[in-house]
Motif scaffolding. Structure first.
Motif, PDB file in Angstrom:
ATOM      1  N   ALA A  21       0.825  -1.208   0.000  1.00  0.00           N
ATOM      2  CA  ALA A  21       0.000   0.000   0.000  1.00  0.00           C
ATOM      3  C   ALA A  21       0.862   1.262   0.000  1.00  0.00           C
ATOM      4  O   ALA A  21       0.558   2.240  -0.692  1.00  0.00           O
ATOM      5  N   ILE A  22       1.960   1.246   0.740  1.00  0.00           N
ATOM      6  CA  ILE A  22       2.855   2.403   0.801  1.00  0.00           C
ATOM      7  C   ILE A  22       3.558   2.607  -0.536  1.00  0.00           C
ATOM      8  O   ILE A  22       3.684   3.737  -1.024  1.00  0.00           O
ATOM      9  N   ILE A  23       4.012   1.521  -1.142  1.00  0.00           N
ATOM     10  CA  ILE A  23       4.670   1.606  -2.448  1.00  0.00           C
ATOM     11  C   ILE A  23       3.708   2.180  -3.492  1.00  0.00           C
ATOM     12  O   ILE A  23       4.081   3.027  -4.321  1.00  0.00           O
ATOM     13  N   ARG A  24       2.450   1.734  -3.460  1.00  0.00           N
ATOM     14  CA  ARG A  24       1.449   2.247  -4.398  1.00  0.00           C
ATOM     15  C   ARG A  24       1.208   3.737  -4.162  1.00  0.00           C
ATOM     16  O   ARG A  24       1.094   4.518  -5.120  1.00  0.00           O
ATOM     17  N   LEU A  25       1.148   4.150  -2.900  1.00  0.00           N
ATOM     18  CA  LEU A  25       0.946   5.561  -2.582  1.00  0.00           C
ATOM     19  C   LEU A  25       2.097   6.403  -3.103  1.00  0.00           C
ATOM     20  O   LEU A  25       1.879   7.484  -3.685  1.00  0.00           O
ATOM     21  N   ILE A  26       3.312   5.927  -2.926  1.00  0.00           N
ATOM     22  CA  ILE A  26       4.484   6.638  -3.436  1.00  0.00           C
ATOM     23  C   ILE A  26       4.413   6.775  -4.954  1.00  0.00           C
ATOM     24  O   ILE A  26       4.763   7.803  -5.528  1.00  0.00           O
ATOM     25  N   ALA A  27       3.908   5.730  -5.606  1.00  0.00           N
ATOM     26  CA  ALA A  27       3.851   5.724  -7.069  1.00  0.00           C
ATOM     27  C   ALA A  27       2.867   6.749  -7.618  1.00  0.00           C
ATOM     28  O   ALA A  27       3.091   7.333  -8.677  1.00  0.00           O
ATOM     29  N   VAL A  28       1.746   6.985  -6.896  1.00  0.00           N
ATOM     30  CA  VAL A  28       0.707   7.879  -7.426  1.00  0.00           C
ATOM     31  C   VAL A  28       0.731   9.262  -6.801  1.00  0.00           C
ATOM     32  O   VAL A  28       0.052  10.171  -7.289  1.00  0.00           O
ATOM     33  N   LEU A  29       1.495   9.458  -5.727  1.00  0.00           N
ATOM     34  CA  LEU A  29       1.489  10.750  -5.042  1.00  0.00           C
ATOM     35  C   LEU A  29       2.375  11.743  -5.785  1.00  0.00           C
ATOM     36  O   LEU A  29       3.596  11.572  -5.847  1.00  0.00           O
ATOM     37  N   PRO A  30       1.803  12.793  -6.361  1.00  0.00           N
ATOM     38  CA  PRO A  30       2.613  13.746  -7.135  1.00  0.00           C
ATOM     39  C   PRO A  30       3.704  14.417  -6.324  1.00  0.00           C
ATOM     40  O   PRO A  30       4.766  14.741  -6.849  1.00  0.00           O
ATOM     41  N   LEU A 207      -4.539  20.247  -0.371  1.00  0.00           N
ATOM     42  CA  LEU A 207      -4.451  19.688  -1.719  1.00  0.00           C
ATOM     43  C   LEU A 207      -3.049  19.740  -2.316  1.00  0.00           C
ATOM     44  O   LEU A 207      -2.797  19.136  -3.353  1.00  0.00           O
ATOM     45  N   LEU A 208      -2.143  20.427  -1.664  1.00  0.00           N
ATOM     46  CA  LEU A 208      -0.770  20.523  -2.163  1.00  0.00           C
ATOM     47  C   LEU A 208      -0.128  19.151  -2.397  1.00  0.00           C
ATOM     48  O   LEU A 208       0.503  18.934  -3.438  1.00  0.00           O
ATOM     49  N   PRO A 209      -0.268  18.181  -1.488  1.00  0.00           N
ATOM     50  CA  PRO A 209       0.418  16.884  -1.703  1.00  0.00           C
ATOM     51  C   PRO A 209      -0.145  16.068  -2.856  1.00  0.00           C
ATOM     52  O   PRO A 209       0.569  15.265  -3.452  1.00  0.00           O
ATOM     53  N   ILE A 210      -1.436  16.238  -3.184  1.00  0.00           N
ATOM     54  CA  ILE A 210      -2.056  15.344  -4.163  1.00  0.00           C
ATOM     55  C   ILE A 210      -2.299  16.017  -5.511  1.00  0.00           C
ATOM     56  O   ILE A 210      -2.761  15.353  -6.452  1.00  0.00           O
ATOM     57  N   SER A 211      -1.997  17.295  -5.637  1.00  0.00           N
ATOM     58  CA  SER A 211      -2.221  17.992  -6.900  1.00  0.00           C
ATOM     59  C   SER A 211      -1.097  17.690  -7.882  1.00  0.00           C
ATOM     60  O   SER A 211       0.082  17.756  -7.532  1.00  0.00           O
ATOM     61  N   LEU A 223       8.309  30.884  -4.049  1.00  0.00           N
ATOM     62  CA  LEU A 223       9.589  30.687  -3.375  1.00  0.00           C
ATOM     63  C   LEU A 223       9.439  29.904  -2.073  1.00  0.00           C
ATOM     64  O   LEU A 223      10.377  29.252  -1.618  1.00  0.00           O
ATOM     65  N   LYS A 224       8.251  29.941  -1.496  1.00  0.00           N
ATOM     66  CA  LYS A 224       8.019  29.295  -0.204  1.00  0.00           C
ATOM     67  C   LYS A 224       7.675  27.816  -0.363  1.00  0.00           C
ATOM     68  O   LYS A 224       8.046  26.986   0.482  1.00  0.00           O
ATOM     69  N   TYR A 225       6.986  27.467  -1.434  1.00  0.00           N
ATOM     70  CA  TYR A 225       6.528  26.088  -1.625  1.00  0.00           C
ATOM     71  C   TYR A 225       7.150  25.530  -2.897  1.00  0.00           C
ATOM     72  O   TYR A 225       6.854  25.983  -4.007  1.00  0.00           O
ATOM     73  N   HIS A 226       8.018  24.526  -2.754  1.00  0.00           N
ATOM     74  CA  HIS A 226       8.840  24.078  -3.881  1.00  0.00           C
ATOM     75  C   HIS A 226       8.030  23.432  -4.993  1.00  0.00           C
ATOM     76  O   HIS A 226       8.478  23.373  -6.136  1.00  0.00           O
ATOM     77  N   ARG A 227       6.824  22.926  -4.723  1.00  0.00           N
ATOM     78  CA  ARG A 227       6.022  22.297  -5.767  1.00  0.00           C
ATOM     79  C   ARG A 227       5.205  23.312  -6.557  1.00  0.00           C
ATOM     80  O   ARG A 227       4.565  22.952  -7.558  1.00  0.00           O
TER      81      ARG A 227
END
Length: 235
Positions: A21-30, A207-211, A223-227
């Motif tokens: 489950a963790i590996i799958r999350l890493i794969a799809v998490l932008p 929504l920053l982690p999943i966008s 400059l504050k948020y690298h993504r």
């Protein structure tokens, strides 16, 4: 087989599903694969109008968040050609003003499109001034109704376009969850409101982690948020 070996095997079997489950999350998490720095004004950077749709007729879902959010979204979309895609306009329940503005936008800009527009209404995740306790109930209701609405759609969105407010959170996380389980391939694009100069909104932070693309309209936020992506003011 001794006791210690049996215990190790049992623990391994119990932990294996969690590992997968963790590996799958890493794969799809932008957010995981976005650590490289991006030049502030790169000529090679994608513009907002480069909506990641490769097939004509794919669906773009747009959330009109009421009030200033709706006005900002429609001004941004006036610079994007959506005529080759079907559109699903989503509003919060009771927001007839945003619904009418979405329909007016269609009539003014997309009457010649061969692809139809549809409209959907979702319960608000949290009303203005609502207590934390009551907001839990309304958020759960919003998740439930959002799932029902998505199941009723003839076509799941290829792109979800958001600029807040709270209703965007259940919608985005449900589609991300469906992507996690391989049920859709929706790209989530979040555009932070022009009003957010020094810090992100609560919706933006959630929504920053999943966008797949996270766009801000002020250099300080870039400059504050690298993504974050920054192209200046979009409205």
């Amino acid at each position: 087989m001794n006791y210690e070996t049996k215990l190790c095997l049992k623990v391994a079997l119990l932990l294996f599903p969690l590992f997968v489950a963790i590996i799958r999350l890493i794969a799809v998490l932008p957010a995981v694969g976005s650590f490289s720095e991006q030049p502030l004004f790169s000529k090679n950077a994608k513009s907002l109008s480069d909506v990641p749709l490769s097939v004509k007729g794919a669906n773009i879902m747009i959330l009109l968040g009421s009030g200033g959010h709706t006005g900002e979204m429609l001004r941004i979309l006036s610079n994007v050609d959506m005529s080759n895609f079907s559109r699903t306009w989503v509003v919060s329940s009771g927001d007839t003003t945003s619904l009418e503005k979405g329909k007016a936008f269609e009539e003014a800009n997309l009457l010649s499109s061969h692809y139809k527009a549809s409209y959907a209404s979702l319960p608000r995740a949290r009303s203005v001034g609502e207590s934390i306790i009551l907001s839990i109930k309304s958020t759960l209701l919003s998740f439930y109704e959002t799932i029902r609405t998505l199941r009723a759609l003839p076509q799941l969105p290829s792109v979800l376009l958001l600029n807040g407010p709270g209703t965007s959170v259940p919608l985005a996380y449900i589609l991300f969850g469906m992507k996690y389980f391989g049920l859709c391939k929706t790209s989530i694009i979040y555009i932070e409101s022009l009003a957010r100069v020094d810090s992100l909104s609560v919706s933006g932070l959630l929504l920053l982690p999943i966008s797949d693309r996270f766009i801000v309209q002020w250099e300080d936020l870039y400059l504050k948020y690298h993504r974050a992506e920054y192209y200046g003011m979009l409205i």
